[in-house]
Write a protein that holds these residues in place. Structure first.
Motif, PDB file in Angstrom:
ATOM      1  N   GLN A 242       0.796  -1.223   0.000  1.00 21.65           N
ATOM      2  CA  GLN A 242       0.000   0.000   0.000  1.00 21.65           C
ATOM      3  C   GLN A 242       0.832   1.279   0.000  1.00 21.65           C
ATOM      4  O   GLN A 242       0.390   2.312  -0.482  1.00 21.65           O
ATOM      5  N   MET A 243       2.023   1.228   0.562  1.00 25.68           N
ATOM      6  CA  MET A 243       2.901   2.403   0.596  1.00 25.68           C
ATOM      7  C   MET A 243       4.294   1.982   1.025  1.00 25.68           C
ATOM      8  O   MET A 243       4.483   0.908   1.602  1.00 25.68           O
ATOM      9  N   ALA A 257       5.279  -0.077  14.240  1.00 24.24           N
ATOM     10  CA  ALA A 257       4.219  -0.253  15.233  1.00 24.24           C
ATOM     11  C   ALA A 257       2.903   0.369  14.761  1.00 24.24           C
ATOM     12  O   ALA A 257       1.827  -0.209  14.949  1.00 24.24           O
ATOM     13  N   VAL A 258       2.997   1.538  14.132  1.00 27.42           N
ATOM     14  CA  VAL A 258       1.787   2.204  13.635  1.00 27.42           C
ATOM     15  C   VAL A 258       1.148   1.396  12.515  1.00 27.42           C
ATOM     16  O   VAL A 258      -0.078   1.193  12.488  1.00 27.42           O
ATOM     17  N   ALA A 259       1.948   0.941  11.574  1.00 29.00           N
ATOM     18  CA  ALA A 259       1.407   0.151  10.462  1.00 29.00           C
ATOM     19  C   ALA A 259       0.737  -1.116  10.973  1.00 29.00           C
ATOM     20  O   ALA A 259      -0.341  -1.508  10.490  1.00 29.00           O
ATOM     21  N   ILE A 264      -2.213  -1.544   8.266  1.00 29.43           N
ATOM     22  CA  ILE A 264      -1.872  -0.981   6.960  1.00 29.43           C
ATOM     23  C   ILE A 264      -0.754  -1.817   6.351  1.00 29.43           C
ATOM     24  O   ILE A 264       0.243  -2.121   7.008  1.00 29.43           O
ATOM     25  N   ASP A 265      -0.912  -2.179   5.100  1.00 29.55           N
ATOM     26  CA  ASP A 265       0.063  -3.030   4.428  1.00 29.55           C
ATOM     27  C   ASP A 265       1.207  -2.162   3.886  1.00 29.55           C
ATOM     28  O   ASP A 265       1.382  -1.990   2.678  1.00 29.55           O
ATOM     29  N   GLY A 350       0.334   8.058  11.939  1.00 26.67           N
ATOM     30  CA  GLY A 350      -0.922   7.423  11.529  1.00 26.67           C
ATOM     31  C   GLY A 350      -1.752   8.324  10.629  1.00 26.67           C
ATOM     32  O   GLY A 350      -2.340   7.862   9.639  1.00 26.67           O
ATOM     33  N   GLU A 351      -1.811   9.606  10.954  1.00 23.73           N
ATOM     34  CA  GLU A 351      -2.556  10.555  10.114  1.00 23.73           C
ATOM     35  C   GLU A 351      -1.944  10.650   8.723  1.00 23.73           C
ATOM     36  O   GLU A 351      -2.669  10.730   7.718  1.00 23.73           O
ATOM     37  N   ALA A 352      -0.621  10.643   8.650  1.00 19.47           N
ATOM     38  CA  ALA A 352       0.043  10.712   7.340  1.00 19.47           C
ATOM     39  C   ALA A 352      -0.224   9.447   6.529  1.00 19.47           C
ATOM     40  O   ALA A 352      -0.414   9.515   5.303  1.00 19.47           O
ATOM     41  N   MET A 353      -0.246   8.296   7.193  1.00 16.97           N
ATOM     42  CA  MET A 353      -0.546   7.050   6.487  1.00 16.97           C
ATOM     43  C   MET A 353      -1.971   7.074   5.941  1.00 16.97           C
ATOM     44  O   MET A 353      -2.213   6.678   4.790  1.00 16.97           O
TER      45      MET A 353
END
Length: 359
Positions: A242-243, A257-259, A264-265, A350-353
């Motif tokens: 995904q990114m 940790a956030v991913a 989020i992949d 997290g917001e940026a992701m």
């Protein structure tokens, strides 16, 4: 600062523990100590020098017991003079030694900039390779001990701008040992920044959650004896579609940790060395995912993330599906009591992701 370091980091003089499978597990301080110990044994030209690195074993104990084992001519204390420490190290390198000077905190490296920039970085070129400066400047950097403006800075971009210097930042005990050995053996001057927030364990970035231990982390398994990790080779921490997240040091663990928490992949690339940069690995990942986020603790303006963003834009433009995101420290002096607000944490990352996914 030594009392603070003792309480916050709790460095041990032992060389790790063995788990149920018989694997030796070290924290980052122990891995660095192990690398220094091995290189002192292997190469009689290796010298360790700096403030309190001898009898005291370093403010974070990274050089603990090395003077006792290898003697005062191989591991010795210096006056409190960073320009003197680095200047003498340049001369030692030109003479044929391989000095490993420690600058107690990265914030104190500035008095030695002239020696690093005008002498060490240029010596090979100026002498037509007749002389070299094979010194490795070790220094803890970044936040983690509420040290404020004079014990918490992340000045890596200053050194990446200087032709002739190499800049290395490990994120795990396994990499710290292998990269440090490679740096000491390199014939060019290397800046080796150690993220002190993860000296004792990987860190997810939450103020209200204790620092994890390295004891059960896969990358805390550190083999006995000599091994090296080539400079200029990035490491894929986790694969994803995904990114792409480009990070180094402490931020590798926070981004991972956030991913994981947000499911989020994301493909997370630990750069490990900023110069030389593994640009091929960066290109390959961004071309695969189509999206790119850069995370670092240093201030935003002219931070290394700006260079990464430019490189990705130049090389991967037709593969990008959204603007590149940067999550960094703020353009302010490093705050003391507000360290955790300054530090790029799970909320901002997290917001940026989320923004990238929506792009």
């Amino acid at each position: 600062m030594s009392d603070v370091a003792d309480k916050q980091q709790g460095a041990k003089s032992r060389k790790g523990t063995k788990d149920a499978d018989g694997d030796r597990r070290l924290n980052m301080i122990e891995a660095i100590n192990d690398a220094l110990d091995i290189m002192l044994e292997r190469d009689p030209d290796v010298i360790i020098m700096g403030e309190d690195v001898g009898y005291f074993g370093g403010v974070f104990r990274a050089t603990a017991h090395l003077q006792e084992k290898h003697g005062k001519t191989r591991v010795f204390d210096t006056p409190i003079s960073e320009c003197g420490i680095i200047g003498v190290a340049v001369g030692m390198g030109a003479y044929g030694l391989r000095p490993v000077p420690e600058i107690q905190f990265a914030d104190y490296i500035y008095p030695g900039l002239d020696q690093l920039i005008s002498e060490a970085a240029r010596l090979r070129y100026r002498s037509a390779a007749e002389y070299i400066a094979p010194l490795t400047v070790r220094s803890p950097f970044g936040g983690g001990i509420f040290g404020g403006q004079t014990h918490s800075q992340s000045p890596e971009s200053i050194f990446t701008h200087v032709a002739g210097l190499k800049t290395v930042i490990p994120s795990t005990p396994h990499d710290a040992k292998g990269l440090l050995i490679a740096a000491i053996e390199d014939n060019d001057p290397v800046i080796f920044f150690e993220p002190k927030r993860i000296y004792n364990g990987p860190f997810s970035g939450y103020y209200d959650r204790p620092v994890q231990s390295w004891a059960k982390h896969a990358d805390s398994v550190v083999p006995e004896g000599y091994y090296r990790i080539p400079l200029g080779k990035a490491r894929t921490v986790r694969e994803g579609t995904q990114m792409t997240v480009l990070a180094y040091g402490t931020m590798v663990h926070v981004a991972e940790a956030v991913a994981r928490e947000k499911n989020i992949d994301a493909e997370i690339l630990d750069l490990r060395t900023l110069v030389p940069l593994d640009i091929k690995a960066v290109e390959k990942s961004v071309e695969k995912t189509g999206k790119c986020m850069i995370v670092h603790e240093a201030t935003r303006t002219s931070g290394f993330g700006a260079e990464l963003s430019a490189l990705v834009q130049e090389r991967c433009f037709y593969h990008l599906e959204a603007p590149i995101e940067r999550v960094t420290g703020f353009d302010t002096p490093y705050p003391h009591s507000l360290e955790w607000a300054y530090f790029p944490g799970p909320i901002r990352i997290g917001e940026a992701m989320d923004k990238l996914l929506e792009g």
